[in-house]
Design a protein around this motif. Structure first.
Motif, PDB file in Angstrom:
ATOM      1  N   LYS A 236     183.550 -25.488  10.335  1.00 37.43           N
ATOM      2  CA  LYS A 236     182.609 -26.209  11.420  1.00 37.43           C
ATOM      3  C   LYS A 236     181.458 -25.506  11.745  1.00 37.43           C
ATOM      4  N   PHE A 237     181.116 -24.435  11.121  1.00 36.93           N
ATOM      5  CA  PHE A 237     179.683 -23.594  11.151  1.00 36.93           C
ATOM      6  C   PHE A 237     179.111 -23.507   9.652  1.00 36.93           C
ATOM      7  N   ASN A 238     179.572 -24.580   8.906  1.00 38.74           N
ATOM      8  CA  ASN A 238     179.010 -24.096   7.556  1.00 38.74           C
ATOM      9  C   ASN A 238     177.545 -24.296   7.234  1.00 38.74           C
ATOM     10  N   SER A 239     176.747 -24.471   8.207  1.00 32.39           N
ATOM     11  CA  SER A 239     175.317 -24.652   8.112  1.00 32.39           C
ATOM     12  C   SER A 239     174.856 -23.240   8.526  1.00 32.39           C
ATOM     13  N   ALA A 240     175.621 -22.228   8.795  1.00 31.55           N
ATOM     14  CA  ALA A 240     175.198 -20.858   9.244  1.00 31.55           C
ATOM     15  C   ALA A 240     174.395 -19.872   8.173  1.00 31.55           C
ATOM     16  N   ALA A 241     173.427 -19.633   8.520  1.00 33.09           N
ATOM     17  CA  ALA A 241     172.698 -18.545   7.715  1.00 33.09           C
ATOM     18  C   ALA A 241     173.354 -17.315   7.558  1.00 33.09           C
ATOM     19  N   GLY A 242     174.356 -16.767   8.384  1.00 33.52           N
ATOM     20  CA  GLY A 242     174.983 -15.642   8.019  1.00 33.52           C
ATOM     21  C   GLY A 242     176.063 -15.363   9.128  1.00 33.52           C
ATOM     22  N   PHE A 243     176.797 -14.282   8.792  1.00 35.16           N
ATOM     23  CA  PHE A 243     178.287 -14.158   9.941  1.00 35.16           C
ATOM     24  C   PHE A 243     178.067 -12.759  10.384  1.00 35.16           C
ATOM     25  N   VAL A 244     178.091 -12.382  11.563  1.00 36.80           N
ATOM     26  CA  VAL A 244     178.062 -10.844  12.125  1.00 36.80           C
ATOM     27  C   VAL A 244     179.173 -10.764  12.994  1.00 36.80           C
ATOM     28  N   VAL A 245     179.767  -9.590  13.002  1.00 38.53           N
ATOM     29  CA  VAL A 245     180.947  -9.428  13.642  1.00 38.53           C
ATOM     30  C   VAL A 245     180.414  -8.260  14.440  1.00 38.53           C
ATOM     31  N   SER A 246     180.688  -8.167  15.728  1.00 41.21           N
ATOM     32  CA  SER A 246     180.307  -7.338  16.837  1.00 41.21           C
ATOM     33  C   SER A 246     181.131  -5.899  16.773  1.00 41.21           C
ATOM     34  N   THR A 255     192.324  -2.259  12.323  1.00 44.89           N
ATOM     35  CA  THR A 255     192.537  -2.148  10.907  1.00 44.89           C
ATOM     36  C   THR A 255     192.604  -3.467  10.125  1.00 44.89           C
ATOM     37  N   ALA A 256     192.751  -4.857  11.023  1.00 44.05           N
ATOM     38  CA  ALA A 256     192.717  -6.146  10.319  1.00 44.05           C
ATOM     39  C   ALA A 256     191.011  -6.472  10.049  1.00 44.05           C
ATOM     40  N   ILE A 257     190.350  -5.637  10.457  1.00 44.91           N
ATOM     41  CA  ILE A 257     188.823  -5.921   9.936  1.00 44.91           C
ATOM     42  C   ILE A 257     188.786  -5.866   8.668  1.00 44.91           C
ATOM     43  N   ASN A 258     189.383  -4.993   7.728  1.00 42.89           N
ATOM     44  CA  ASN A 258     189.321  -4.697   6.161  1.00 42.89           C
ATOM     45  C   ASN A 258     190.077  -6.369   5.765  1.00 42.89           C
ATOM     46  N   PHE A 259     191.016  -6.780   6.221  1.00 45.03           N
ATOM     47  CA  PHE A 259     191.370  -8.135   6.007  1.00 45.03           C
ATOM     48  C   PHE A 259     190.250  -9.207   5.956  1.00 45.03           C
ATOM     49  N   VAL A 260     189.851  -9.078   7.247  1.00 45.78           N
ATOM     50  CA  VAL A 260     189.020 -10.212   7.562  1.00 45.78           C
ATOM     51  C   VAL A 260     187.693 -10.274   6.784  1.00 45.78           C
ATOM     52  N   ARG A 261     187.068  -8.770   6.490  1.00 44.71           N
ATOM     53  CA  ARG A 261     186.050  -8.667   5.747  1.00 44.71           C
ATOM     54  C   ARG A 261     186.231  -9.090   4.312  1.00 44.71           C
ATOM     55  N   ASP A 262     187.572  -8.789   3.619  1.00 45.14           N
ATOM     56  CA  ASP A 262     187.816  -9.206   2.374  1.00 45.14           C
ATOM     57  C   ASP A 262     187.974 -10.947   2.289  1.00 45.14           C
ATOM     58  N   GLU A 263     188.657 -11.498   3.219  1.00 44.91           N
ATOM     59  CA  GLU A 263     188.305 -12.931   3.199  1.00 44.91           C
ATOM     60  C   GLU A 263     186.878 -13.716   3.239  1.00 44.91           C
ATOM     61  N   PHE A 264     185.913 -12.948   3.911  1.00 41.22           N
ATOM     62  CA  PHE A 264     184.711 -13.609   3.779  1.00 41.22           C
ATOM     63  C   PHE A 264     183.992 -12.987   2.320  1.00 41.22           C
ATOM     64  N   LYS A 265     184.489 -12.101   1.934  1.00 41.23           N
ATOM     65  CA  LYS A 265     183.999 -11.782   0.867  1.00 41.23           C
ATOM     66  C   LYS A 265     184.337 -12.335  -0.697  1.00 41.23           C
ATOM     67  N   LYS A 266     185.662 -12.948  -0.309  1.00 36.05           N
ATOM     68  CA  LYS A 266     186.353 -13.935  -1.363  1.00 36.05           C
ATOM     69  C   LYS A 266     185.365 -15.183  -1.702  1.00 36.05           C
ATOM     70  N   ARG A 267     185.022 -15.639  -0.417  1.00 34.15           N
ATOM     71  CA  ARG A 267     183.943 -16.559  -0.502  1.00 34.15           C
ATOM     72  C   ARG A 267     182.483 -16.297  -0.578  1.00 34.15           C
ATOM     73  N   LYS A 268     182.215 -15.169  -1.067  1.00 39.14           N
ATOM     74  CA  LYS A 268     180.877 -14.675  -1.730  1.00 39.14           C
ATOM     75  C   LYS A 268     180.029 -14.690  -0.232  1.00 39.14           C
TER      76      LYS A 268
END
Length: 342
Positions: A236-246, A255-268
């Protein structure tokens, strides 16, 4: 009876004479006080004085001295002018704005000062007269392949999703690009489209204000649900210039943040936090101005800095940003930042 009338007439004449004398004295004193002031305002300025004004304006624009050449004049009859200037200007310098600033300084408290400009092809010639005598001539030449050595700044307006329509319009219509912050929600889809339409940037802020289940990243969710939510956000937000987690969000503190960060990393995709930027939440406005100026003029460290700033503080520094931009500092969108934290 006639004697009384004569005495009254004499008295009136004497009184009238005294009033005339007082009026003359008042006018004389006032005129004498004003004459030196007018003479000082209309005095003829020297070539050195006019040159110093030009050089001070060039300093305001951070124009390197090697871009300024002094040439002997070859045209006879140009009063007592022995030389003129050739000034090379980079493409990011507005010649009309430079001339406007020059005229403003020359005209300030100086009557009889005239600044004329003539455009020939792409070059602009300016002449400055004082008391009808030519005192300065300069040629302003737009020059390719030269650039002022200045830093680049980026601004993320972290509370932009809370702003009124008028405040959003203010940001959208700026002559340079700031970066908006939106958290994933259906109500921001139209704002997303407006930001893209105006050629601006936005980042997606992952925080605890997300209420739509399809976007929500909760530490209580299993990996499959988190993976689906991330996929929907990116879709839905594929035109975003970046993603920031508060860093104040529940997902970040789990501890779920590690999984979330890895999911973003998989997509470079790098998942940033506010700590990756220079934040001003606890600074006074005077400190904010000083910090921004320091980073704009510090040519030793990284040359691009990103600031995490509120809309209120951003509006307070507009005059400072105008001065920095005049000196060559570029304000660029988040999409142009170096792909690692500043």
């Amino acid at each position: 009876m006639n004697l009384i009338i004569k005495r009254r007439i004499i008295l009136y004449l004497l009184l009238f004479s005294v009033l005339l004398l007082l009026g003359y004295l008042i006018v004389s004193v006032t005129f004498k006080k004003q004459v030196p002031q007018n003479r000082d305002q209309e005095r003829e300025l020297s070539v050195i004085e006019i040159d110093s004004i030009l050089k001070s304006v060039l300093v305001d624009y951070a124009i390197p001295t090697e871009w300024v050449q002094q040439k002997k004049t070859k045209v006879k009859g140009e009063d007592s002018l022995n030389y003129y200037y050739i000034i090379n200007l980079s493409s990011d310098i507005s010649i009309p704005m430079l001339i406007k600033d020059l005229k403003r300084v020359y005209d300030k408290d100086r009557t009889g000062m005239v600044c004329k400009e003539t455009i020939f092809r792409n070059d602009t010639e300016i002449k400055v007269f004082s008391s009808e005598f030519l005192k300065l001539k300069a040629e302003l030449i737009p020059t390719k392949d030269i650039e002022r050595d200045r830093n680049k700044l980026g601004f993320i307006i972290h509370d932009s999703y809370k702003l009124t329509q008028d405040d959003l319009a203010y940001l959208l219509e700026l002559p340079y690009s700031v970066t908006f912050a939106l958290y994933p929600d259906k109500e921001f889809l139209s704002l997303r489209d407006s930001i893209v339409k105006y050629g601006k940037n936005y980042i997606v802020l992952i925080n605890d204000e997300i209420v739509n289940k399809e976007f929500k990243l909760s530490p209580d969710y299993g990996k499959d649900i988190l993976k689906k939510s991330i996929a929907v956000i990116l879709s839905k937000f594929n035109s975003a210039a970046g993603f920031v987690v508060s860093t104040n969000s529940d997902i970040y503190e789990s501890t779920a943040i590690n999984f979330v960060r890895d999911e973003f990393k998989k997509r470079k995709i790098i998942l940033y936090t506010e700590k990756d930027f220079i934040s001003f939440d606890e600074n006074e406005i005077g400190e904010i101005r000083s910090i921004i100026k320091f980073h704009a003029e510090n040519l030793v460290e990284k040359r691009f800095k990103t600031f995490w700033i509120s809309f209120e503080n951003f509006k307070e520094i507009q005059n400072n940003l105008a001065d920095l931009r005049k000196r060559g500092t570029r304000i660029i969108p988040f999409s142009q930042r170096i792909n690692d934290p500043s």
